[in-house]
Design a protein around this motif. Structure first.
Motif, PDB file in Angstrom:
ATOM      1  N   MET A   1       0.840  -1.196   0.000  1.00 20.38           N
ATOM      2  CA  MET A   1       0.000   0.000   0.000  1.00 20.38           C
ATOM      3  C   MET A   1       0.879   1.252   0.000  1.00 20.38           C
ATOM      4  O   MET A   1       1.888   1.301   0.694  1.00 20.38           O
ATOM      5  CB  MET A   1      -0.889   0.020   1.245  1.00 20.38           C
ATOM      6  N   LYS A   2       0.446   2.236  -0.789  1.00 19.20           N
ATOM      7  CA  LYS A   2       1.188   3.499  -0.853  1.00 19.20           C
ATOM      8  C   LYS A   2       0.194   4.647  -0.870  1.00 19.20           C
ATOM      9  O   LYS A   2      -0.804   4.605  -1.600  1.00 19.20           O
ATOM     10  CB  LYS A   2       2.067   3.547  -2.104  1.00 19.20           C
ATOM     11  N   ILE A   3       0.474   5.685  -0.061  1.00 20.84           N
ATOM     12  CA  ILE A   3      -0.308   6.916  -0.074  1.00 20.84           C
ATOM     13  C   ILE A   3       0.602   8.033  -0.557  1.00 20.84           C
ATOM     14  O   ILE A   3       1.703   8.207  -0.037  1.00 20.84           O
ATOM     15  CB  ILE A   3      -0.839   7.260   1.330  1.00 20.84           C
ATOM     16  N   HIS A   4       0.155   8.773  -1.561  1.00 24.97           N
ATOM     17  CA  HIS A   4       0.956   9.893  -2.070  1.00 24.97           C
ATOM     18  C   HIS A   4       0.099  11.148  -2.023  1.00 24.97           C
ATOM     19  O   HIS A   4      -1.033  11.178  -2.509  1.00 24.97           O
ATOM     20  CB  HIS A   4       1.417   9.638  -3.505  1.00 24.97           C
ATOM     21  N   GLN A   5       0.662  12.195  -1.419  1.00 26.38           N
ATOM     22  CA  GLN A   5      -0.016  13.480  -1.307  1.00 26.38           C
ATOM     23  C   GLN A   5       0.500  14.430  -2.383  1.00 26.38           C
ATOM     24  O   GLN A   5       1.702  14.627  -2.529  1.00 26.38           O
ATOM     25  CB  GLN A   5       0.237  14.084   0.083  1.00 26.38           C
ATOM     26  N   PHE A   6      -0.413  15.023  -3.141  1.00 26.09           N
ATOM     27  CA  PHE A   6      -0.082  16.047  -4.130  1.00 26.09           C
ATOM     28  C   PHE A   6      -0.482  17.405  -3.552  1.00 26.09           C
ATOM     29  O   PHE A   6      -1.543  17.537  -2.946  1.00 26.09           O
ATOM     30  CB  PHE A   6      -0.844  15.822  -5.436  1.00 26.09           C
ATOM     31  N   GLU A   7       0.366  18.413  -3.761  1.00 24.94           N
ATOM     32  CA  GLU A   7       0.092  19.737  -3.222  1.00 24.94           C
ATOM     33  C   GLU A   7       0.016  20.778  -4.328  1.00 24.94           C
ATOM     34  O   GLU A   7       0.910  20.877  -5.167  1.00 24.94           O
ATOM     35  CB  GLU A   7       1.176  20.143  -2.219  1.00 24.94           C
ATOM     36  N   ASP A   8      -1.060  21.541  -4.330  1.00 24.05           N
ATOM     37  CA  ASP A   8      -1.187  22.726  -5.172  1.00 24.05           C
ATOM     38  C   ASP A   8      -1.004  23.926  -4.251  1.00 24.05           C
ATOM     39  O   ASP A   8      -1.919  24.313  -3.522  1.00 24.05           O
ATOM     40  CB  ASP A   8      -2.564  22.764  -5.845  1.00 24.05           C
ATOM     41  N   LYS A   9       0.195  24.519  -4.267  1.00 27.02           N
ATOM     42  CA  LYS A   9       0.511  25.577  -3.316  1.00 27.02           C
ATOM     43  C   LYS A   9      -0.321  26.832  -3.547  1.00 27.02           C
ATOM     44  O   LYS A   9      -0.647  27.554  -2.600  1.00 27.02           O
ATOM     45  CB  LYS A   9       2.002  25.897  -3.377  1.00 27.02           C
ATOM     46  N   GLY A  10      -0.670  27.113  -4.794  1.00 29.81           N
ATOM     47  CA  GLY A  10      -1.443  28.314  -5.079  1.00 29.81           C
ATOM     48  C   GLY A  10      -2.787  28.329  -4.386  1.00 29.81           C
ATOM     49  O   GLY A  10      -3.274  29.375  -3.966  1.00 29.81           O
ATOM     50  N   LEU A  11      -3.401  27.156  -4.264  1.00 30.64           N
ATOM     51  CA  LEU A  11      -4.699  27.046  -3.616  1.00 30.64           C
ATOM     52  C   LEU A  11      -4.614  26.341  -2.266  1.00 30.64           C
ATOM     53  O   LEU A  11      -5.648  26.062  -1.646  1.00 30.64           O
ATOM     54  CB  LEU A  11      -5.679  26.305  -4.520  1.00 30.64           C
ATOM     55  N   PRO A 182      -5.912  15.983   5.272  1.00 29.16           N
ATOM     56  CA  PRO A 182      -6.952  16.950   4.887  1.00 29.16           C
ATOM     57  C   PRO A 182      -6.834  17.373   3.427  1.00 29.16           C
ATOM     58  O   PRO A 182      -5.829  17.109   2.760  1.00 29.16           O
ATOM     59  CB  PRO A 182      -6.656  18.122   5.816  1.00 29.16           C
ATOM     60  N   ALA A 183      -7.858  18.075   2.949  1.00 31.47           N
ATOM     61  CA  ALA A 183      -7.849  18.574   1.575  1.00 31.47           C
ATOM     62  C   ALA A 183      -7.169  19.927   1.447  1.00 31.47           C
ATOM     63  O   ALA A 183      -6.918  20.377   0.326  1.00 31.47           O
ATOM     64  CB  ALA A 183      -9.270  18.660   1.028  1.00 31.47           C
ATOM     65  N   HIS A 184      -6.854  20.576   2.587  1.00 34.91           N
ATOM     66  CA  HIS A 184      -6.232  21.900   2.520  1.00 34.91           C
ATOM     67  C   HIS A 184      -5.247  22.105   3.655  1.00 34.91           C
ATOM     68  O   HIS A 184      -5.327  21.444   4.701  1.00 34.91           O
ATOM     69  CB  HIS A 184      -7.288  23.010   2.577  1.00 34.91           C
ATOM     70  N   GLY A 185      -4.317  23.047   3.421  1.00 32.62           N
ATOM     71  CA  GLY A 185      -3.344  23.431   4.425  1.00 32.62           C
ATOM     72  C   GLY A 185      -3.336  24.933   4.611  1.00 32.62           C
ATOM     73  O   GLY A 185      -4.245  25.642   4.151  1.00 32.62           O
ATOM     74  N   ALA A 186      -2.311  25.443   5.283  1.00 29.76           N
ATOM     75  CA  ALA A 186      -2.204  26.865   5.592  1.00 29.76           C
ATOM     76  C   ALA A 186      -2.303  27.704   4.325  1.00 29.76           C
ATOM     77  O   ALA A 186      -1.684  27.395   3.306  1.00 29.76           O
ATOM     78  CB  ALA A 186      -0.888  27.137   6.301  1.00 29.76           C
ATOM     79  N   GLY A 187      -3.092  28.761   4.394  1.00 25.02           N
ATOM     80  CA  GLY A 187      -3.291  29.638   3.242  1.00 25.02           C
ATOM     81  C   GLY A 187      -4.633  29.448   2.581  1.00 25.02           C
ATOM     82  O   GLY A 187      -5.068  30.279   1.792  1.00 25.02           O
ATOM     83  N   SER A 188      -5.320  28.356   2.897  1.00 25.75           N
ATOM     84  CA  SER A 188      -6.640  28.124   2.326  1.00 25.75           C
ATOM     85  C   SER A 188      -7.673  29.003   3.001  1.00 25.75           C
ATOM     86  O   SER A 188      -7.601  29.277   4.204  1.00 25.75           O
ATOM     87  CB  SER A 188      -7.034  26.652   2.503  1.00 25.75           C
ATOM     88  N   LEU A 189      -8.688  29.427   2.229  1.00 22.56           N
ATOM     89  CA  LEU A 189      -9.783  30.211   2.775  1.00 22.56           C
ATOM     90  C   LEU A 189     -10.942  29.331   3.228  1.00 22.56           C
ATOM     91  O   LEU A 189     -12.023  29.828   3.530  1.00 22.56           O
ATOM     92  CB  LEU A 189     -10.274  31.228   1.738  1.00 22.56           C
ATOM     93  N   CYS A 190     -10.719  28.012   3.274  1.00 21.84           N
ATOM     94  CA  CYS A 190     -11.762  27.092   3.725  1.00 21.84           C
ATOM     95  C   CYS A 190     -11.768  26.929   5.239  1.00 21.84           C
ATOM     96  O   CYS A 190     -12.559  26.162   5.790  1.00 21.84           O
ATOM     97  CB  CYS A 190     -11.605  25.736   3.032  1.00 21.84           C
ATOM     98  N   GLY A 191     -10.857  27.597   5.921  1.00 20.70           N
ATOM     99  CA  GLY A 191     -10.788  27.599   7.374  1.00 20.70           C
ATOM    100  C   GLY A 191     -10.079  28.867   7.808  1.00 20.70           C
ATOM    101  O   GLY A 191      -9.669  29.676   6.973  1.00 20.70           O
ATOM    102  N   GLU A 196       0.676  24.823   9.220  1.00 21.95           N
ATOM    103  CA  GLU A 196       1.624  24.618   8.124  1.00 21.95           C
ATOM    104  C   GLU A 196       1.897  23.128   7.891  1.00 21.95           C
ATOM    105  O   GLU A 196       2.394  22.749   6.839  1.00 21.95           O
ATOM    106  CB  GLU A 196       2.948  25.326   8.435  1.00 21.95           C
ATOM    107  N   GLU A 197       1.585  22.289   8.869  1.00 24.91           N
ATOM    108  CA  GLU A 197       1.795  20.851   8.726  1.00 24.91           C
ATOM    109  C   GLU A 197       0.839  20.285   7.677  1.00 24.91           C
ATOM    110  O   GLU A 197      -0.307  20.722   7.557  1.00 24.91           O
ATOM    111  CB  GLU A 197       1.585  20.142  10.063  1.00 24.91           C
ATOM    112  N   LYS A 198       1.293  19.278   6.956  1.00 22.54           N
ATOM    113  CA  LYS A 198       0.508  18.743   5.851  1.00 22.54           C
ATOM    114  C   LYS A 198      -0.292  17.495   6.215  1.00 22.54           C
ATOM    115  O   LYS A 198      -1.148  17.063   5.443  1.00 22.54           O
ATOM    116  CB  LYS A 198       1.429  18.454   4.662  1.00 22.54           C
TER     117      LYS A 198
END
Length: 450
Positions: A1-11, A182-191, A196-198
């Motif tokens: 099993m492998k989990i890979h997180q992709f990050e879109d920093k702009g959003l 989660p679906a978002h990190g620091a900088g998101s307007l959803c919270g 800063e932790e991912k």
């Protein structure tokens, strides 16, 4: 099993691949699905499953395109009322991906139709939970985005109460070792207070997440509804677009009309000039807004420009222009671009003056100062006591509140927003100099030192 997180920093957006036994599930994909396809090719695996935790407000998802390309099944809560082919996925239902199991948990609060996805490993043990916008690292999802949009709506107070029970009865009852993705990190307007932790664990969040500390339901509602950030104009539009399913990324971006350098713009419409402020100040089109290319370009574009409002997009060069069109597509605005060009138009006759900083420092009372920071920033610290306070997303509609009997100086917290703000103010006033304080704001508001 492998989990890979992709990050879109702009959003500040996280999406995920779960791979087991050459099968892949993708959770909350970005508009452009290429990275997931490349991951599958690299690992000689097949995408069989796409899961949407809810109809996202801050970005357009590529779930439909990914499903069409890979004949993968889209799973989403029945409460979404999705208008694309899908299989409903709600409380207790399970999906097998290779040798692991994905179980749906209904987690309303950020939205009425939110689900989280619990990953059970090969031995059937709870390993990780993909929480969408329900639980973030350090925060929970804001409850004020679904009062008027979506198949199911609810007041922010009702959603806050749902979030109280979601966190206490669903998520916090998971074992402490369970990983939180989660679906978002620091900088998101959803919270309002994302870390800063991912990623995290249930145990760590129970200890440190302010929203998960012991409190009554009433106290929780008051806490979660207070001091939320502004809501960009595009959020409701994206919720509906995600419920319907967006068009394909490549074909949609290629439809944007790219104009030859020097083209005279024929249609009357908004002009978004993304060039650096110094270039913009030396020459730009009448009524152009200087929204510089930067890490949060797409968010500010969707905060200033209304859905369905046509605009021209101007950049420095062709490569940057293509990147900006792609960023625009991330919020579903590419179809509103009536023309894009990689150079200043021939009729760029307007200029903005340079501020005499020494004179401003000596006599700030001789200027009308406009503060375009968000309300929460102003509440935390007023930089100029007598400034006219209008958040940048509201500036276009509130220009008549700005006195025009003195030269006008526009500022924000760091310099990016003031460039856009000064250009907007200059559109709305005549015969009054408009200055951008730019990065010089740091001389009046130095960053805090630790």
């Amino acid at each position: 099993m492998k989990i890979h997180q992709f990050e879109d920093k702009g959003l500040a957006h996280f999406s995920y691949v779960i791979m087991s036994d050459a099968e892949i599930a993708v959770i909350d994909p970005t508009r452009n699905p290429r990275q997931y396809e490349e991951f599958a090719m690299l690992h000689d695996a097949r995408i069989t499953t796409v899961i949407e935790t809810h109809p996202h407000a801050d970005f357009v998802s590529g779930h439909l395109e990914l499903s069409d390309a890979k004949q993968a099944t889209i799973y989403v809560s029945a409460a979404v009322g999705a208008e694309y082919p899908h299989t409903t996925f709600d409380e207790g239902q399970e999906i097998t991906v290779g040798k692991v199991t994905l179980r749906a948990i209904n987690t309303p609060g950020h939205s009425p139709d939110s689900i989280s996805v619990l990953l059970l490993d090969e031995e059937g043990k709870e390993h990780a939970v993909f929480t969408g916008d329900a639980l973030f690292v350090g925060d929970v999802g804001r409850p004020d985005l679904r009062e008027d949009v979506g198949q199911e709506t609810a007041t922010r107070e009702d959603l806050a109460r749902q979030m109280y029970h979601t966190t206490r009865q669903k998520l916090m009852t998971l074992p402490d070792h369970v990983l939180v993705y989660p679906a978002h990190g620091a900088g998101s307007l959803c919270g309002k207070a994302l870390s800063e932790e991912k990623s995290s664990t249930i145990g760590a969040e129970k200890l440190s997440n302010r929203a998960l500390q012991p409190m009554s339901e009433e106290a929780f509602v008051a806490f979660i509804t207070a001091d939320q950030p502004f809501v960009p104009r595009y959020f409701a539009y994206d919720v509906e677009l995600n419920r319907k399913g967006a068009s394909k990324f490549d074909s949609s971006t290629k439809k944007v009309p790219v104009l030859e350098p020097g083209t005279e713009l024929e249609e009357e419409g908004l002009v978004i000039d993304t060039r650096p402020r110094e270039q913009f100040k030396k020459g730009h089109l009448p009524k152009a807004i200087n929204l510089q290319d930067g890490p949060k370009f797409e968010t500010w574009l969707g905060s200033i420009v209304n859905p369905e409002e046509k605009f021209y997009l101007i950049s420095d060069d062709e490569e940057t222009l293509r990147e900006l069109i792609a960023k625009t597509a991330k919020i579903g605005y590419e179809r509103f671009i009536c023309g894009a060009l990689a150079a200043a138009p021939v009729e760029s006759t307007e200029t903005l003056p340079d501020l005499d900083l020494a004179q401003f420092k000596a006599h700030p009372e001789n200027y009308t100062i406009v503060d375009v920071r968000n309300e929460s920033e102003v509440k935390e610290k007023r930089i100029f006591p007598n400034a006219v306070e209008i958040p940048l997303p509201e500036l276009r509609e509130r220009l008549d509140e700005i006195p025009t009997d003195k030269p006008i100086v526009v500022h924000c917290a760091g310099g990016y927003r003031s460039a856009a703000g000064a250009s907007i103010v200059a559109i709305g006033v005549e015969d009054v100099p408009v200055y951008d304080l730019s990065e010089a704001i740091q001389e009046f508001n130095p960053p805090a030192t630790k």
